[in-house]
Scaffold this active site. Structure first.
Site, PDB file in Angstrom:
ATOM      1  N   LYS A 119      23.673   6.631  11.443  1.00 31.71           N
ATOM      2  CA  LYS A 119      22.383   7.190  11.033  1.00 31.71           C
ATOM      3  C   LYS A 119      21.634   6.171  10.190  1.00 31.71           C
ATOM      4  O   LYS A 119      22.113   5.725   9.157  1.00 31.71           O
ATOM      5  CB  LYS A 119      22.585   8.481  10.235  1.00 31.71           C
ATOM      6  CG  LYS A 119      21.274   9.139   9.830  1.00 31.71           C
ATOM      7  CD  LYS A 119      21.494  10.499   9.209  1.00 31.71           C
ATOM      8  CE  LYS A 119      20.172  11.163   8.864  1.00 31.71           C
ATOM      9  NZ  LYS A 119      20.352  12.504   8.290  1.00 31.71           N
TER      10      LYS A 119
ATOM     11  N   LEU B 287      20.684   8.633  19.864  1.00 34.19           N
ATOM     12  CA  LEU B 287      21.219   9.960  20.143  1.00 34.19           C
ATOM     13  C   LEU B 287      20.240  11.047  19.732  1.00 34.19           C
ATOM     14  O   LEU B 287      20.208  12.128  20.318  1.00 34.19           O
ATOM     15  CB  LEU B 287      22.546  10.164  19.398  1.00 34.19           C
ATOM     16  CG  LEU B 287      23.692   9.230  19.797  1.00 34.19           C
ATOM     17  CD1 LEU B 287      24.886   9.444  18.879  1.00 34.19           C
ATOM     18  CD2 LEU B 287      24.090   9.464  21.245  1.00 34.19           C
ATOM     19  N   GLY B 288      19.449  10.806  18.709  1.00 36.68           N
ATOM     20  CA  GLY B 288      18.491  11.788  18.222  1.00 36.68           C
ATOM     21  C   GLY B 288      17.746  11.218  17.027  1.00 36.68           C
ATOM     22  O   GLY B 288      18.146  10.208  16.439  1.00 36.68           O
ATOM     23  N   GLN B 289      16.640  11.862  16.682  1.00 38.53           N
ATOM     24  CA  GLN B 289      15.876  11.426  15.525  1.00 38.53           C
ATOM     25  C   GLN B 289      15.127  12.602  14.946  1.00 38.53           C
ATOM     26  O   GLN B 289      14.805  13.550  15.650  1.00 38.53           O
ATOM     27  CB  GLN B 289      14.913  10.304  15.892  1.00 38.53           C
ATOM     28  CG  GLN B 289      14.028  10.582  17.095  1.00 38.53           C
ATOM     29  CD  GLN B 289      13.255   9.354  17.506  1.00 38.53           C
ATOM     30  OE1 GLN B 289      12.802   8.594  16.664  1.00 38.53           O
ATOM     31  NE2 GLN B 289      13.078   9.165  18.805  1.00 38.53           N
ATOM     32  N   GLY B 290      14.900  12.537  13.622  1.00 39.55           N
ATOM     33  CA  GLY B 290      14.214  13.614  12.918  1.00 39.55           C
ATOM     34  C   GLY B 290      13.487  13.074  11.706  1.00 39.55           C
ATOM     35  O   GLY B 290      13.171  11.884  11.609  1.00 39.55           O
ATOM     36  N   GLY B 291      13.203  13.985  10.746  1.00 35.29           N
ATOM     37  CA  GLY B 291      12.409  13.604   9.591  1.00 35.29           C
ATOM     38  C   GLY B 291      13.118  12.628   8.673  1.00 35.29           C
ATOM     39  O   GLY B 291      12.474  11.920   7.915  1.00 35.29           O
TER      40      GLY B 291
ATOM     41  N   ASP C 105      19.723  22.967   5.815  1.00 31.26           N
ATOM     42  CA  ASP C 105      19.048  22.871   7.119  1.00 31.26           C
ATOM     43  C   ASP C 105      19.978  23.357   8.225  1.00 31.26           C
ATOM     44  O   ASP C 105      20.201  22.664   9.227  1.00 31.26           O
ATOM     45  CB  ASP C 105      18.600  21.435   7.374  1.00 31.26           C
ATOM     46  CG  ASP C 105      17.629  21.336   8.539  1.00 31.26           C
ATOM     47  OD1 ASP C 105      16.978  22.356   8.838  1.00 31.26           O
ATOM     48  OD2 ASP C 105      17.525  20.265   9.149  1.00 31.26           O
TER      49      ASP C 105
END
Length: 775
Positions: free
Chosen positions: A465, A443-447, A563
């Site tokens: 996650k 679905l998404g990815q980040g740091g 954030d």
């Protein structure tokens, strides 16, 4: 006794299997072997052409440029030999790149470093920037190269003329000698990062404080792009080495991939005149970066495949005298084994010779040996499965303890089942729910990790996650956060359903929010989002601020999100807002109003006061939310490098426009028509208060929520109807650039991080662009 006989049978039988297998694999040469066979060929160069330049052998299709001779396939493969040096040096056709080595797939050239040196007062004494250009085919920068930065106060970035600044850079920081890590390039004196570059690059090196704080052991910073395997960081000795530039230039080359033409093997074969693989015993290989092709001799042959008779048969019998049990017979492209008189070989293996006695006895022997070995293999496989299952169970128990599973159980028992809702999912359960963490479930990815879509056995859709790393020093805090976040029950906060602790890094399971992020709707990324009216934007803002106010003041231990941004506000099917991604969040004990942390956040949303001092308070979320409100009103992104200098930082541009009475010029035109002037003016004033550089003068999230709710109650008299049909559509620019993910900065001396908070707010100081940069 029987057991040892069976083991002996197994050894004999498996030796036979090995002999069978070796007949088909012994003479299959990999591409690395093929890189060197061309240098051992009878014919390496075109007739009459020089073979060497100094110590470098130059094989065709390359050729040393010679007057009156055509020594290369074409001018792109020309090698210029400079005989004025001792020994002579070779250069590729650009004329300034020295060739160190040529193989059948790669070419190594000499390197050049970018560097800056400073005196003890921070004054620059020496500098050099680097530009590399390879020109046209056949050369491309290999993926074996990496960007390396050596120093204790440096940041490097690469500029590629067709592509602009590449999204990757590399930074090194170390306040004292103890932070320098030898043999590692992870930021403490040295860093490395892989960067995909084709043919051009400019390498720029900057320093945060001109090495003033580290001049006693690091006076210079260096950056270079070269072969990863050729550089090993030697720690303090490299930082103090006055000859580091020369030794690294000589020992770390740049690797180039080369290929013929631009077409693939299939396309090139269509044109028999230009097709380079001339020898019938050669074959074609597509270029390493899907550009062009190269030629190799087939298995059993060696030489130069670019000549019509360049591939010569290998005499395997001379090289592998012990492969055949009796006699070896060389053939074109291979070899055969034969048995001497009185022996015979089986059809399945011609290398093993059997004495001609009663044929039934060997057959019985082979069958008995085969069944015995099969029994042993089955038994060993069964034991292996049991041991592996036991090992996996022990490993999961180890990870469960390591990730704080016992602590979570103890807290659950202490609180009398108050956190029974913290469901513990098994690793296998989540692995099955995500289809073994398939890429199409991302679905998404980040740091902080990757989020997968999962479907549980009860058909519930969840978001899972998977963290990237787990700091063992923070296990207690992580478990406390899980405990607190599980109890957070708010309609506008994504609910944490449970976790999995029996894998190397913890897995967190959240409710699934299907309608994407607010960022995609406001900025209409890839045409995903639909138009959000002013009424809907104010409602979403009220829901989001209310959720943040709840986290700040209504839970047992206040939570600062740290954030807040459009990308972390999700929308459900009814466009109801839900705050998500607590990867950077911190719990603040009730007896504290602020806490010192590593500076974390997203560019454009980061509180300047927090960045300046390292002191985290709930007012840091207020500043970030002020940027969110500004995005909702203007449709602009927080940081946009394509805009003019004064418009790149949305927060600064918004406040400046409000001071200069240019509010209607930056508000989204459709919102100007939907709201009243008084309503928009009060919304803008609220944004200004949230963006105040002094955190004490910002409102609380409760006050922000109350003001937004009051704005929603305004009577709607469109500004366009009150003040004429003013055309403002040309005042808004839309540039869709996704913000970079979270960055971390170690603050050992917070008052020195930013010398002027006004510089930060104006957009001239950011995490992606250091204070100084070479021109």
């Amino acid at each position: 006794m029987h057991f040892f006989i069976l083991l002996l049978c197994l050894q004999q039988f498996c030796w036979g299997l090995k002999a069978v297998d070796s007949s088909s694999t012994t003479f299959e040469y990999d591409i690395m072997d093929a890189n060197h066979t061309i240098l051992n060929a009878e014919t390496i160069t075109m007739p009459g052409c020089p073979k060497k330049c100094g110590n470098l052998t130059v094989p065709y299709p390359f050729g040393i440029k010679s007057e009156g001779l055509s020594c290369s396939k074409d001018s792109l493969f020309d090698i210029t030999c400079n005989n004025s040096t001792n020994p002579p040096k070779a250069f590729i056709n650009t004329g300034n790149l020295e060739v160190l080595d040529i193989s059948n797939s790669e070419l190594r050239i000499s390197n050049l470093l970018s560097y800056k040196c400073y005196d003890t007062f921070g004054k620059r004494t020496e500098r050099q920037s680097v530009y590399f250009g390879l020109g046209k085919n056949p050369y491309l920068f290999s993926k074996a190269n990496v960007l390396t930065v050596v120093g204790c106060d440096d940041f490097a970035r690469i500029y590629n003329s067709p592509e602009g600044y590449l999204p990757k850079g590399c930074t090194t920081t170390c306040q004292n000698i103890s932070e320098v890590t030898e043999n590692e390039c992870s930021g403490g004196g040295c860093c490395q990062v892989s960067i995909n570059i084709k043919r051009y690059y400019k390498l720029f090196l900057s320093s945060y404080y001109n090495h003033a704080n580290v001049s006693s052991f690091s006076r210079c910073g260096y950056a270079f792009f070269g072969e990863r395997s050729r550089f090993t960081f030697k720690g303090l000795s490299d930082l103090k080495n006055p000859d580091f530039f020369n030794t690294t230039t000589a020992s770390v080359p740049i690797v180039l991939d080369w290929a013929i033409g631009k077409n693939s093997c299939t396309e090139a074969y269509q044109d028999s005149n230009s097709y380079a693989c001339k020898d019938p015993n050669s074959y074609c290989i597509n270029g390493t970066q899907s550009v062009g092709y190269r030629c190799n001799c087939k298995d059993g042959y060696e030489g130069n495949p670019y000549f019509s008779a360049g591939c010569k048969d290998i005499n395997e019998c001379e090289r592998q005298t012990d492969d055949c049990q009796h006699d070896c017979n060389n053939t074109q492209g291979g070899y055969d084994c034969s048995c001497r008189s009185g022996y015979y070989s089986t059809d399945s293996d011609s290398k093993i010779c059997i004495a001609k006695t009663s044929k039934s006895q060997p057959i019985k022997y082979i069958l008995g040996m085969g069944f015995g070995c099969l029994s042993i293999i089955i038994a060993m496989n069964w034991l292996y499965c049991i041991m592996r299952r036991k090992k996996n169970t022990q490993l999961r128990e180890k990870f469960f303890h390591q990730n704080g599973g016992l602590l979570l159980r103890q807290q659950s028992a202490t609180e009398g089942g108050a956190i029974e809702s913290t469901k513990h999912f098994t690793y296998e359960e989540l692995k099955k729910a995500t289809n073994n963490y398939s890429s199409d479930r991302i679905l998404g990815q980040g740091g902080y990790g990757i989020v997968y879509k999962g479907i549980l056995p009860d058909q519930r859709v969840v978001a899972i996650k998977k963290s990237r790393v787990m700091d063992q020093n923070q296990v207690g805090q992580f478990i406390n956060e899980v405990r607190i976040l599980t109890q957070v029950i708010h309609r506008n906060v994504v609910k944490l359903l449970g976790c999995c602790l029996e894998c190397e890094v913890p897995l967190l399971v959240y409710e699934f929010v299907p309608n994407g992020t607010l960022f995609h709707h406001v900025h209409n990324i890839d045409g995903v989002g639909s138009w959000l009216s002013l009424e809907n934007r104010l409602r979403i803002a009220a829901e989001s601020s209310g959720a943040l106010a709840y986290l700040h003041s209504a839970v047992s231990i206040p939570i600062i999100h740290r954030d807040v941004k459009l990308a972390n506000i999700l929308l459900d099917n009814n466009n109801v807002a839900k705050i998500s991604d607590f990867g950077a969040s911190r719990l603040i004990p009730m007896d504290q109003t602020e806490v010192t942390t590593l500076v974390q956040g997203t560019l454009g949303y980061l509180d300047p006061e927090y960045f300046h001092t390292g002191q985290l308070t709930e007012k840091s979320d207020v500043y970030s939310f002020g940027v969110v409100l500004a995005e909702l009103l203007t449709g602009r992104q927080p940081i946009c490098m394509a805009n003019p200098q004064e418009e790149r930082n949305l927060a600064t541009y918004f406040v400046t426009s409000l001071k200069e009475n240019r509010l209607l010029q930056i508000i989204e035109p459709r919102l100007v028509k939907e709201g009243t002037f008084d309503q928009l003016q009060k919304a803008a004033q609220l944004v200004k208060r949230c963006l105040n550089l002094n955190g004490d003068e910002r409102p609380t999230m409760k006050e922000v929520t109350m003001e937004i709710e009051s704005l929603r109650k305004y009577t709607k008299h469109p500004w366009a109807n009150e003040h004429g049909n003013e055309d403002t559509t040309s005042l808004i620019g839309h540039t869709k650039i996704q913000h970079s993910d979270l960055y971390e900065i170690q603050l050992s001396s917070y008052h020195n991080v930013v010398q002027d908070s006004e510089q930060y707010s104006s957009g001239t100081i950011s995490l992606l662009h250091p204070p100084t940069s070479p021109r």
